[in-house]
Design a protein around this motif. Structure first.
Motif, PDB file in Angstrom:
ATOM      1  N   ASP A  15     -24.333  27.137 -24.380  1.00  0.00           N
ATOM      2  CA  ASP A  15     -24.551  27.941 -23.173  1.00  0.00           C
ATOM      3  C   ASP A  15     -23.450  28.976 -22.976  1.00  0.00           C
ATOM      4  O   ASP A  15     -23.719  30.118 -22.583  1.00  0.00           O
ATOM      5  N   ALA A  18     -24.096  31.796 -25.382  1.00  0.00           N
ATOM      6  CA  ALA A  18     -25.258  32.578 -24.934  1.00  0.00           C
ATOM      7  C   ALA A  18     -24.864  33.522 -23.802  1.00  0.00           C
ATOM      8  O   ALA A  18     -25.262  34.702 -23.797  1.00  0.00           O
ATOM      9  N   ARG A  19     -24.071  33.032 -22.852  1.00  0.00           N
ATOM     10  CA  ARG A  19     -23.612  33.897 -21.747  1.00  0.00           C
ATOM     11  C   ARG A  19     -22.708  35.011 -22.269  1.00  0.00           C
ATOM     12  O   ARG A  19     -22.789  36.150 -21.819  1.00  0.00           O
ATOM     13  N   VAL A  21     -22.601  36.480 -25.264  1.00  0.00           N
ATOM     14  CA  VAL A  21     -23.258  37.534 -26.056  1.00  0.00           C
ATOM     15  C   VAL A  21     -24.395  38.214 -25.302  1.00  0.00           C
ATOM     16  O   VAL A  21     -24.970  39.177 -25.804  1.00  0.00           O
ATOM     17  N   ALA A  22     -24.690  37.758 -24.085  1.00  0.00           N
ATOM     18  CA  ALA A  22     -25.762  38.370 -23.305  1.00  0.00           C
ATOM     19  C   ALA A  22     -25.372  39.754 -22.791  1.00  0.00           C
ATOM     20  O   ALA A  22     -26.236  40.596 -22.553  1.00  0.00           O
ATOM     21  N   ASP A  23     -24.085  40.007 -22.644  1.00  0.00           N
ATOM     22  CA  ASP A  23     -23.616  41.311 -22.180  1.00  0.00           C
ATOM     23  C   ASP A  23     -23.648  42.297 -23.352  1.00  0.00           C
ATOM     24  O   ASP A  23     -23.038  42.043 -24.390  1.00  0.00           O
ATOM     25  N   PRO A  24     -24.340  43.437 -23.206  1.00  0.00           N
ATOM     26  CA  PRO A  24     -24.460  44.389 -24.319  1.00  0.00           C
ATOM     27  C   PRO A  24     -23.123  44.923 -24.836  1.00  0.00           C
ATOM     28  O   PRO A  24     -22.938  45.048 -26.054  1.00  0.00           O
ATOM     29  N   ARG A  26     -20.194  43.429 -24.637  1.00  0.00           N
ATOM     30  CA  ARG A  26     -19.492  42.319 -25.280  1.00  0.00           C
ATOM     31  C   ARG A  26     -20.078  42.058 -26.658  1.00  0.00           C
ATOM     32  O   ARG A  26     -19.348  41.795 -27.614  1.00  0.00           O
ATOM     33  N   PHE A  27     -21.403  42.147 -26.766  1.00  0.00           N
ATOM     34  CA  PHE A  27     -22.031  41.937 -28.063  1.00  0.00           C
ATOM     35  C   PHE A  27     -21.635  43.052 -29.025  1.00  0.00           C
ATOM     36  O   PHE A  27     -21.401  42.806 -30.211  1.00  0.00           O
ATOM     37  N   TYR A  89     -24.035  28.437 -33.781  1.00  0.00           N
ATOM     38  CA  TYR A  89     -24.855  28.967 -32.687  1.00  0.00           C
ATOM     39  C   TYR A  89     -26.190  29.489 -33.219  1.00  0.00           C
ATOM     40  O   TYR A  89     -27.257  29.154 -32.696  1.00  0.00           O
TER      41      TYR A  89
END
Length: 96
Positions: A15, A18-19, A21-24, A26-27, A89
């Protein structure tokens, strides 16, 4: 949060990643770090568009999710992708 045995993440670890890498942005930072064996923090392309404080926040989030390892040398930070964590992951993500 060490990686669980046999590269299996706990639900909490999964989790957190997932949180993270959800931010563009940050990814995008993660992809830049992954493209090189080690990257200096000052080399991130985002330095051109967002503040150093925001970069620092994103690096902190990636570090807390254990996706990135930070080695400090004075004021410089060298960033490395934790491929074992990323691979674990992706493996769990693909089994959903």
């Amino acid at each position: 949060m060490p990686v669980a045995k046999k590269n299996r993440l706990t639900q909490e670890q999964f989790d957190a990643i997932a949180r993270a890498v959800a931010d563009p942005r940050r990814f995008a930072i993660l992809k830049q770090i992954a493209a090189q064996p080690t990257m200096g923090c000052g080399s991130l392309e985002e330095h051109k568009t967002i503040s150093p404080a925001t970069i620092s926040h994103h690096i902190k989030e990636l570090t807390e999710a254990e996706l990135v390892e930070v080695a400090r040398e004075g004021r410089c930070a060298h960033l490395t992708l934790r491929r074992d964590v990323w691979d674990a992951y992706l493996s769990q993500l693909s089994s959903l």
